[in-house]
Design a protein around this motif. Structure first.
Motif, PDB file in Angstrom:
ATOM      1  N   LEU A  44      19.947  12.362 -61.516  1.00 56.46           N
ATOM      2  CA  LEU A  44      19.553  13.269 -60.439  1.00 56.46           C
ATOM      3  C   LEU A  44      20.751  13.634 -59.565  1.00 56.46           C
ATOM      4  CD1 LEU A  44      16.078  11.772 -59.456  1.00 56.46           C
ATOM      5  CD2 LEU A  44      16.561  13.765 -60.899  1.00 56.46           C
ATOM      6  N   ALA A  45      21.639  12.682 -59.338  1.00 59.45           N
ATOM      7  CA  ALA A  45      22.862  12.976 -58.575  1.00 59.45           C
ATOM      8  C   ALA A  45      23.743  13.960 -59.341  1.00 59.45           C
ATOM      9  CB  ALA A  45      23.622  11.680 -58.285  1.00 59.45           C
ATOM     10  N   TRP A  46      23.808  13.819 -60.662  1.00 63.26           N
ATOM     11  CA  TRP A  46      24.585  14.728 -61.513  1.00 63.26           C
ATOM     12  C   TRP A  46      24.049  16.149 -61.370  1.00 63.26           C
ATOM     13  CZ3 TRP A  46      24.103  18.109 -65.579  1.00 63.26           C
ATOM     14  CH2 TRP A  46      25.224  18.343 -66.376  1.00 63.26           C
ATOM     15  N   ASP A  52      25.279  21.904 -56.314  1.00 65.25           N
ATOM     16  CA  ASP A  52      26.262  22.064 -55.239  1.00 65.25           C
ATOM     17  C   ASP A  52      27.449  22.905 -55.700  1.00 65.25           C
ATOM     18  OD1 ASP A  52      24.681  20.496 -53.612  1.00 65.25           O
ATOM     19  OD2 ASP A  52      25.929  18.695 -53.825  1.00 65.25           O
ATOM     20  N   LEU A  53      27.915  22.674 -56.916  1.00 63.87           N
ATOM     21  CA  LEU A  53      29.048  23.444 -57.435  1.00 63.87           C
ATOM     22  C   LEU A  53      28.704  24.925 -57.545  1.00 63.87           C
ATOM     23  CD1 LEU A  53      30.389  21.074 -60.230  1.00 63.87           C
ATOM     24  CD2 LEU A  53      31.576  21.719 -58.129  1.00 63.87           C
ATOM     25  N   GLN A  54      27.462  25.232 -57.861  1.00 65.80           N
ATOM     26  CA  GLN A  54      27.045  26.625 -57.999  1.00 65.80           C
ATOM     27  C   GLN A  54      26.916  27.315 -56.649  1.00 65.80           C
ATOM     28  OE1 GLN A  54      27.259  27.708 -60.884  1.00 65.80           O
ATOM     29  NE2 GLN A  54      27.246  25.740 -61.891  1.00 65.80           N
ATOM     30  N   GLN A  55      26.651  26.536 -55.600  1.00 62.25           N
ATOM     31  CA  GLN A  55      26.373  27.123 -54.292  1.00 62.25           C
ATOM     32  C   GLN A  55      27.530  27.006 -53.313  1.00 62.25           C
ATOM     33  OE1 GLN A  55      22.778  25.177 -53.063  1.00 62.25           O
ATOM     34  NE2 GLN A  55      21.601  26.037 -54.735  1.00 62.25           N
ATOM     35  N   MET A  56      28.648  26.459 -53.739  1.00 65.19           N
ATOM     36  CA  MET A  56      29.779  26.288 -52.828  1.00 65.19           C
ATOM     37  C   MET A  56      30.241  27.638 -52.302  1.00 65.19           C
ATOM     38  SD  MET A  56      32.055  23.352 -54.707  1.00 65.19           S
ATOM     39  CE  MET A  56      33.491  23.787 -53.780  1.00 65.19           C
ATOM     40  N   GLU A  57      30.453  27.699 -51.005  1.00 66.83           N
ATOM     41  CA  GLU A  57      30.953  28.927 -50.389  1.00 66.83           C
ATOM     42  C   GLU A  57      32.402  29.172 -50.787  1.00 66.83           C
ATOM     43  OE1 GLU A  57      29.447  31.207 -48.428  1.00 66.83           O
ATOM     44  OE2 GLU A  57      27.541  30.190 -48.734  1.00 66.83           O
ATOM     45  N   THR A  58      33.183  28.108 -50.843  1.00 63.48           N
ATOM     46  CA  THR A  58      34.597  28.249 -51.179  1.00 63.48           C
ATOM     47  C   THR A  58      34.878  27.524 -52.476  1.00 63.48           C
ATOM     48  OG1 THR A  58      35.132  26.295 -49.886  1.00 63.48           O
ATOM     49  CG2 THR A  58      35.330  28.421 -48.779  1.00 63.48           C
ATOM     50  N   LYS A  59      35.336  28.265 -53.436  1.00 63.23           N
ATOM     51  CA  LYS A  59      35.732  27.715 -54.731  1.00 63.23           C
ATOM     52  C   LYS A  59      37.189  28.102 -54.934  1.00 63.23           C
ATOM     53  CE  LYS A  59      31.157  28.684 -56.523  1.00 63.23           C
ATOM     54  NZ  LYS A  59      30.407  29.547 -57.394  1.00 63.23           N
ATOM     55  N   SER A  60      38.018  27.692 -54.004  1.00 66.35           N
ATOM     56  CA  SER A  60      39.382  28.203 -53.941  1.00 66.35           C
ATOM     57  C   SER A  60      40.114  28.133 -55.271  1.00 66.35           C
ATOM     58  CB  SER A  60      40.168  27.463 -52.863  1.00 66.35           C
ATOM     59  OG  SER A  60      40.175  26.077 -53.153  1.00 66.35           O
ATOM     60  N   ARG A 103      33.984  27.375 -67.147  1.00 67.30           N
ATOM     61  CA  ARG A 103      34.666  26.339 -67.937  1.00 67.30           C
ATOM     62  C   ARG A 103      34.995  25.139 -67.056  1.00 67.30           C
ATOM     63  NH1 ARG A 103      40.241  28.090 -68.979  1.00 67.30           N
ATOM     64  NH2 ARG A 103      40.425  27.315 -66.856  1.00 67.30           N
ATOM     65  N   GLU A 104      35.494  25.405 -65.856  1.00 71.78           N
ATOM     66  CA  GLU A 104      35.851  24.313 -64.951  1.00 71.78           C
ATOM     67  C   GLU A 104      34.624  23.529 -64.501  1.00 71.78           C
ATOM     68  OE1 GLU A 104      38.932  23.129 -64.332  1.00 71.78           O
ATOM     69  OE2 GLU A 104      39.470  24.622 -65.852  1.00 71.78           O
ATOM     70  N   VAL A 105      33.514  24.218 -64.292  1.00 71.32           N
ATOM     71  CA  VAL A 105      32.274  23.518 -63.932  1.00 71.32           C
ATOM     72  C   VAL A 105      31.830  22.646 -65.104  1.00 71.32           C
ATOM     73  CG1 VAL A 105      29.833  23.793 -63.318  1.00 71.32           C
ATOM     74  CG2 VAL A 105      31.567  25.238 -62.235  1.00 71.32           C
ATOM     75  N   VAL A 106      31.916  23.169 -66.319  1.00 73.67           N
ATOM     76  CA  VAL A 106      31.551  22.388 -67.505  1.00 73.67           C
ATOM     77  C   VAL A 106      32.420  21.134 -67.587  1.00 73.67           C
ATOM     78  CG1 VAL A 106      31.617  22.340 -70.040  1.00 73.67           C
ATOM     79  CG2 VAL A 106      30.604  24.300 -68.851  1.00 73.67           C
ATOM     80  N   ILE A 107      33.721  21.288 -67.433  1.00 72.00           N
ATOM     81  CA  ILE A 107      34.626  20.134 -67.516  1.00 72.00           C
ATOM     82  C   ILE A 107      34.310  19.132 -66.411  1.00 72.00           C
ATOM     83  CG2 ILE A 107      37.038  19.386 -67.324  1.00 72.00           C
ATOM     84  CD1 ILE A 107      37.772  22.095 -68.692  1.00 72.00           C
ATOM     85  N   ASP A 108      34.045  19.621 -65.207  1.00 71.08           N
ATOM     86  CA  ASP A 108      33.687  18.739 -64.098  1.00 71.08           C
ATOM     87  C   ASP A 108      32.439  17.932 -64.421  1.00 71.08           C
ATOM     88  OD1 ASP A 108      33.999  18.115 -61.033  1.00 71.08           O
ATOM     89  OD2 ASP A 108      31.880  18.633 -61.328  1.00 71.08           O
ATOM     90  N   ARG A 109      31.425  18.596 -64.967  1.00 70.54           N
ATOM     91  CA  ARG A 109      30.166  17.911 -65.286  1.00 70.54           C
ATOM     92  C   ARG A 109      30.354  16.924 -66.440  1.00 70.54           C
ATOM     93  NH1 ARG A 109      27.688  16.718 -61.972  1.00 70.54           N
ATOM     94  NH2 ARG A 109      29.773  16.712 -61.226  1.00 70.54           N
ATOM     95  N   VAL A 110      31.164  17.277 -67.420  1.00 69.17           N
ATOM     96  CA  VAL A 110      31.432  16.373 -68.544  1.00 69.17           C
ATOM     97  C   VAL A 110      32.125  15.110 -68.045  1.00 69.17           C
ATOM     98  CG1 VAL A 110      32.872  16.066 -70.609  1.00 69.17           C
ATOM     99  CG2 VAL A 110      31.476  18.127 -70.356  1.00 69.17           C
ATOM    100  N   VAL A 130      24.879  24.110 -67.666  1.00 66.23           N
ATOM    101  CA  VAL A 130      25.682  24.789 -66.645  1.00 66.23           C
ATOM    102  C   VAL A 130      25.327  26.269 -66.595  1.00 66.23           C
ATOM    103  CG1 VAL A 130      28.028  25.523 -66.040  1.00 66.23           C
ATOM    104  CG2 VAL A 130      27.581  23.127 -66.642  1.00 66.23           C
ATOM    105  N   LEU A 131      25.292  26.923 -67.751  1.00 60.53           N
ATOM    106  CA  LEU A 131      24.993  28.356 -67.770  1.00 60.53           C
ATOM    107  C   LEU A 131      23.595  28.653 -67.234  1.00 60.53           C
ATOM    108  CD1 LEU A 131      26.588  29.414 -71.167  1.00 60.53           C
ATOM    109  CD2 LEU A 131      27.435  29.912 -68.855  1.00 60.53           C
ATOM    110  N   PHE A 132      22.662  27.759 -67.485  1.00 56.57           N
ATOM    111  CA  PHE A 132      21.306  27.939 -66.972  1.00 56.57           C
ATOM    112  C   PHE A 132      21.307  27.977 -65.446  1.00 56.57           C
ATOM    113  CE2 PHE A 132      17.196  26.443 -65.476  1.00 56.57           C
ATOM    114  CZ  PHE A 132      16.329  27.258 -66.183  1.00 56.57           C
ATOM    115  N   ASN A 133      22.229  27.239 -64.848  1.00 58.32           N
ATOM    116  CA  ASN A 133      22.280  27.113 -63.392  1.00 58.32           C
ATOM    117  C   ASN A 133      23.199  28.115 -62.710  1.00 58.32           C
ATOM    118  OD1 ASN A 133      20.657  24.675 -62.396  1.00 58.32           O
ATOM    119  ND2 ASN A 133      21.624  23.943 -64.262  1.00 58.32           N
ATOM    120  N   VAL A 134      23.834  28.995 -63.467  1.00 57.99           N
ATOM    121  CA  VAL A 134      24.746  29.976 -62.872  1.00 57.99           C
ATOM    122  C   VAL A 134      24.039  31.329 -62.805  1.00 57.99           C
ATOM    123  CG1 VAL A 134      26.956  31.172 -63.098  1.00 57.99           C
ATOM    124  CG2 VAL A 134      26.773  28.774 -63.764  1.00 57.99           C
ATOM    125  N   PRO A 135      23.790  31.815 -61.590  1.00 60.09           N
ATOM    126  CA  PRO A 135      23.154  33.131 -61.463  1.00 60.09           C
ATOM    127  C   PRO A 135      23.997  34.214 -62.129  1.00 60.09           C
ATOM    128  CG  PRO A 135      23.228  31.989 -59.346  1.00 60.09           C
ATOM    129  CD  PRO A 135      24.064  31.194 -60.303  1.00 60.09           C
TER     130      PRO A 135
END
Length: 157
Positions: A44-46, A52-60, A103-110, A130-135
């Motif tokens: 559940l934390a994962w 959270d990664l999908q909703q971050m305001e800043t993804k510098s 790709r970076e979100v996938v690597i982060d989750r892996v 990941v793709l399911f969760n990306v608008p």
């Protein structure tokens, strides 16, 4: 933990059933399904971190990466993602299924998974989650779903 993620994805998200929102009810459901409480909390934390990664305001680091950049993997990433998995990620980028940000979100989750023997099939499921969760990535999700479920006739890349 990965088994729980797969269970949730197959039984709630992918099947388009109404997702149980109540944390306690979901925990009880997973416990009844035979999963351990500690592993349920990790899964559940994962998922919360993915949201959270999908909703971050800043993804510098994601917003400024050049489109023609080359990804250099860390030693830990190379240990988790074998050459076949890294090649598959590149293949997905070349197809347009992933961009540098997804790709970076996938690597982060892996990297957050505690799966000792992470396989290419596991990677495919993480990409799908990941793709399911990306608008706005519905077409990429559909394409990845096709890659996941179709019988491969020879090498994909």
């Amino acid at each position: 933990m990965f088994d729980i993620l797969m269970y949730l994805f197959e039984n709630y998200i992918h099947s388009e059933m109404e997702v149980v929102v109540d944390h306690d009810e979901l925990t009880n459901e997973l416990t009844r399904a035979g999963f351990r409480h500690q592993e349920i909390q990790k899964a559940l934390a994962w998922l919360e971190r993915l949201a959270d990664l999908q909703q971050m305001e800043t993804k510098s680091y994601l917003d400024v990466a050049p489109q023609q950049s080359t990804r250099i993997y860390t030693a830990a990433e190379m240990t988790r993602l074998d050459s076949q998995s890294r090649g598959f990620l590149m293949y997905l980028e070349n197809l347009g299924v992933l961009d540098f940000a997804t790709r970076e979100v996938v690597i982060d989750r892996v990297m957050e998974l505690e799966t000792p023997n992470f396989t290419l099939d596991d990677l495919k499921w993480v990409v799908l989650m990941v793709l399911f969760n990306v608008p706005g990535q519905e077409a990429a999700y559909d394409q990845m779903e096709g890659l996941l479920f179709e019988e491969a006739e020879g090498p994909l890349h």
